[in-house]
Structures are given as structure tokens and as C-alpha cells.
Motif scaffolding. Structure first.
Motif, mmCIF file in Angstrom:
data_model
loop_
_atom_site.group_PDB
_atom_site.id
_atom_site.type_symbol
_atom_site.label_atom_id
_atom_site.label_comp_id
_atom_site.label_asym_id
_atom_site.label_seq_id
_atom_site.Cartn_x
_atom_site.Cartn_y
_atom_site.Cartn_z
ATOM 1 N N GLY A 31 0.827 -1.201 0.000
ATOM 2 C CA GLY A 31 0.000 0.000 0.000
ATOM 3 C C GLY A 31 0.858 1.246 0.000
ATOM 4 N N GLY A 32 0.235 2.366 -0.293
ATOM 5 C CA GLY A 32 0.941 3.631 -0.300
ATOM 6 C C GLY A 32 1.136 4.180 1.100
ATOM 7 N N THR A 33 1.789 5.330 1.190
ATOM 8 C CA THR A 33 2.011 5.978 2.474
ATOM 9 C C THR A 33 0.674 6.320 3.124
ATOM 10 N N GLY A 34 0.535 5.952 4.399
ATOM 11 C CA GLY A 34 -0.684 6.271 5.135
ATOM 12 C C GLY A 34 -1.860 5.366 4.849
ATOM 13 N N SER A 35 -1.628 4.263 4.146
ATOM 14 C CA SER A 35 -2.746 3.380 3.787
ATOM 15 C C SER A 35 -3.183 2.477 4.929
ATOM 16 N N GLY A 36 -2.309 2.235 5.906
ATOM 17 C CA GLY A 36 -2.680 1.411 7.047
ATOM 18 C C GLY A 36 -1.943 0.091 7.152
ATOM 19 N N LYS A 37 -0.806 -0.035 6.473
ATOM 20 C CA LYS A 37 -0.062 -1.300 6.480
ATOM 21 C C LYS A 37 0.455 -1.651 7.876
ATOM 22 N N THR A 38 1.072 -0.692 8.538
ATOM 23 C CA THR A 38 1.614 -0.946 9.874
ATOM 24 C C THR A 38 0.491 -1.243 10.852
ATOM 25 N N LEU A 39 -0.614 -0.516 10.725
ATOM 26 C CA LEU A 39 -1.783 -0.762 11.571
ATOM 27 C C LEU A 39 -2.313 -2.174 11.358
ATOM 28 N N ASP A 177 3.338 -15.832 -0.470
ATOM 29 C CA ASP A 177 2.233 -16.762 -0.712
ATOM 30 C C ASP A 177 0.937 -16.034 -1.019
ATOM 31 N N ALA A 178 0.829 -14.809 -0.496
ATOM 32 C CA ALA A 178 -0.396 -14.037 -0.676
ATOM 33 C C ALA A 178 -0.034 -12.566 -0.819
ATOM 34 N N VAL A 179 -0.882 -11.831 -1.538
ATOM 35 C CA VAL A 179 -0.685 -10.395 -1.706
ATOM 36 C C VAL A 179 -2.005 -9.685 -1.431
ATOM 37 N N ILE A 180 -1.977 -8.755 -0.488
ATOM 38 C CA ILE A 180 -3.141 -7.922 -0.193
ATOM 39 C C ILE A 180 -2.749 -6.480 -0.472
ATOM 40 N N LEU A 181 -3.568 -5.808 -1.251
ATOM 41 C CA LEU A 181 -3.279 -4.438 -1.653
ATOM 42 C C LEU A 181 -4.260 -3.479 -0.989
ATOM 43 N N ILE A 182 -3.713 -2.485 -0.285
ATOM 44 C CA ILE A 182 -4.528 -1.424 0.303
ATOM 45 C C ILE A 182 -4.286 -0.151 -0.490
ATOM 46 N N THR A 183 -5.360 0.435 -0.970
ATOM 47 C CA THR A 183 -5.257 1.674 -1.740
ATOM 48 C C THR A 183 -5.906 2.811 -0.963
ATOM 49 N N TYR A 184 -5.214 3.929 -0.890
ATOM 50 C CA TYR A 184 -5.746 5.101 -0.199
ATOM 51 C C TYR A 184 -6.053 6.190 -1.204
ATOM 52 N N VAL A 185 -7.292 6.605 -1.227
ATOM 53 C CA VAL A 185 -7.721 7.691 -2.103
ATOM 54 C C VAL A 185 -7.944 8.916 -1.228
ATOM 55 N N GLY A 186 -7.178 9.960 -1.477
ATOM 56 C CA GLY A 186 -7.253 11.129 -0.610
ATOM 57 C C GLY A 186 -7.673 12.380 -1.332
#
Length: 223
Positions: A31-39, A177-186
Motif C-alpha cells: 500500500g501507499g504511504t498512510g494506507s494502514g499497512k503498519t496498523l 504466498d499471498a498479496v493484499i493491496l490497500i489503496t488510499y484515495v485522498g
């Protein structure tokens, strides 16, 4: 043979991925910056410690104090579980660690960790000169983790803004094994996050793009 599933701790996600992550798998969270990956990683580990599953958070960028402080905003008191030796968060500077794979394995063994988060592959890759070197290092780390039976891991990766890439270096998605993509639209009224499961081995997963919200208890996937 049925695969054992590990609950993600993200409401609405497990039903999209066959009941949870496959035990022993490595999941790339992009995901991009601020998308919530660390969370996402913190929430995954919090779910584990609630059920007596020890969790290890390897941070290659943020300070452990900052990550634990952010977690407290959602009521996740990781220090309580540190005292119980069920949780550990460790910072490593990739440029200063000669063999990160061995270091991580030793820390997994010491804690007897069942869940692992490495945040992030982006920082790790920035210390190398070529994609070939990045790929070799990531394959080494992932294969080393997989040899530790019973541990399920999340590896985060930055995605360049405004692109359709699944990772920064273009190699991470091929070794996970798996890929999850988080996209942030701001932008304007469309501000928000979405989640998409792009790949998950041995799983008949949801194929749509799902709204991803942050509430007082963390991330939530909506239908």
C-alpha cells in the motif's frame, strides 16, 4: 488435506480468505504511504496475543515506542503482553545487520513466536544495489521463515503512488504466498481506503475491491 487457518483480527476479512491466512504462509501487505499497512500488522499481532499466540514485530523504520503508542489509540496495550513474554517489538537498521535472516530466526526462536510482522521490505530493499540482490535477500528471508513451522508472517511493502504496481521493487509479490493491496484515495469526497486480495495460494478468495475503514477498534473490511 484442510489447511489450518489463522484468524487475521480484521473484521470482515476472514470470510474473504477462507477463514483466515493459511498457517505457515507469508503475506505481502502492499500500500501507499498512510494506507494502514503498519496498523494492519499490529492488529494481526494483537489478535494473536488475545488468543495466547506470541507475536514478533520487526520494524526496520519506525521506532517501537511510536508503534506501541499508535496501538494504544485503539486500546491495544502491547506492553502488558511484553511483560508476559507473549509479544516483542524490535528495531533493526538493515544497513547495520549483516545477516537479517539469521537474526530474525533467533528472535523467533527466543520468543517461540507464532505470528510475525516485518515492516517493511521497502526499507530493506533500499540498502541494496539491484533487483536481483533484493530478490535473493527476500527469498532467503521468506524461505527461512517458512522453515520455522507454525509461524504465519506479514511482510509490508510500499507501493508507488499513482501506479498499478503491487510493490516498490516489483519482486516482493512473486516470493510471497499471498498479496493484499490497500489503496488510499485522498481526494475530495472520495477520500477513503480499499482492500483487494490480489493473490492467495490454496485459497478461493474474494475477487472484488472492498471498502476498508478505520474505526475506534482498528481496521474493518466492509462488503
Amino acid at each position: 488435506m484442510l489447511q489450518k487457518r489463522i484468524k487475521t483480527g480484521i473484521p470482515g476479512l476472514d470470510s474473504l480468505v477462507g477463514g483466515g491466512f493459511v498457517e505457515g504462509s507469508v503475506v505481502l501487505m502492499s500500500g501507499g504511504t498512510g494506507s494502514g499497512k503498519t496498523l494492519f500488522g499490529a492488529q494481526f499481532l494483537w489478535e494473536g496475543v488475545q488468543n495466547g499466540e506470541s507475536g514478533l514485530f520487526i520494524t526496520l523504520e519506525e521506532r517501537p515506542e511510536d508503534i506501541k503508542g499508535d496501538a494504544l489509540a485503539f486500546g491495544w496495550d502491547f506492553e502488558k503482553y511484553e511483560k508476559k513474554n507473549l509479544f516483542r517489538i524490535i528495531y533493526h537498521d538493515p544497513s547495520q545487520v549483516s545477516n537479517l535472516s539469521s537474526t530474525i530466526v533467533n528472535e523467533i526462536s527466543d520468543l517461540k513466536a507464532k505470528r510475525l510482522v516485518i515492516d517493511s521490505a521497502t526499507v530493506l530493499g533500499m540498502t541494496m544495489d539491484s533487483k536481483a540482490e533484493i530478490r535473493r535477500r527476500l527469498i532467503n528471508i521468506i524461505n527461512t521463515i517458512k522453515r520455522r513451522k507454525g509461524i504465519t508472517a506479514i511482510l509490508t511493502s510500499e507501493v508507488p503512488e499513482g501506479t498499478k504496481h503491487l510493490s516498490l521493487f516489483g519482486v516482493e509479490e512473486y516470493v510471497a504466498d499471498a498479496v493484499i493491496l490497500i489503496t488510499y484515495v485522498g481526494a475530495g469526497e472520495a477520500t477513503g481506503r480499499t482492500l483487494q486480495v490480489r493473490k492467495m495460494r490454496r485459497t478461493n478468495h474474494g475477487k472484488d475491491i472492498y471498502p476498508l475503514l478505520i474505526d475506534t477498534k482498528g481496521l474493518v473490511v466492509k462488503k
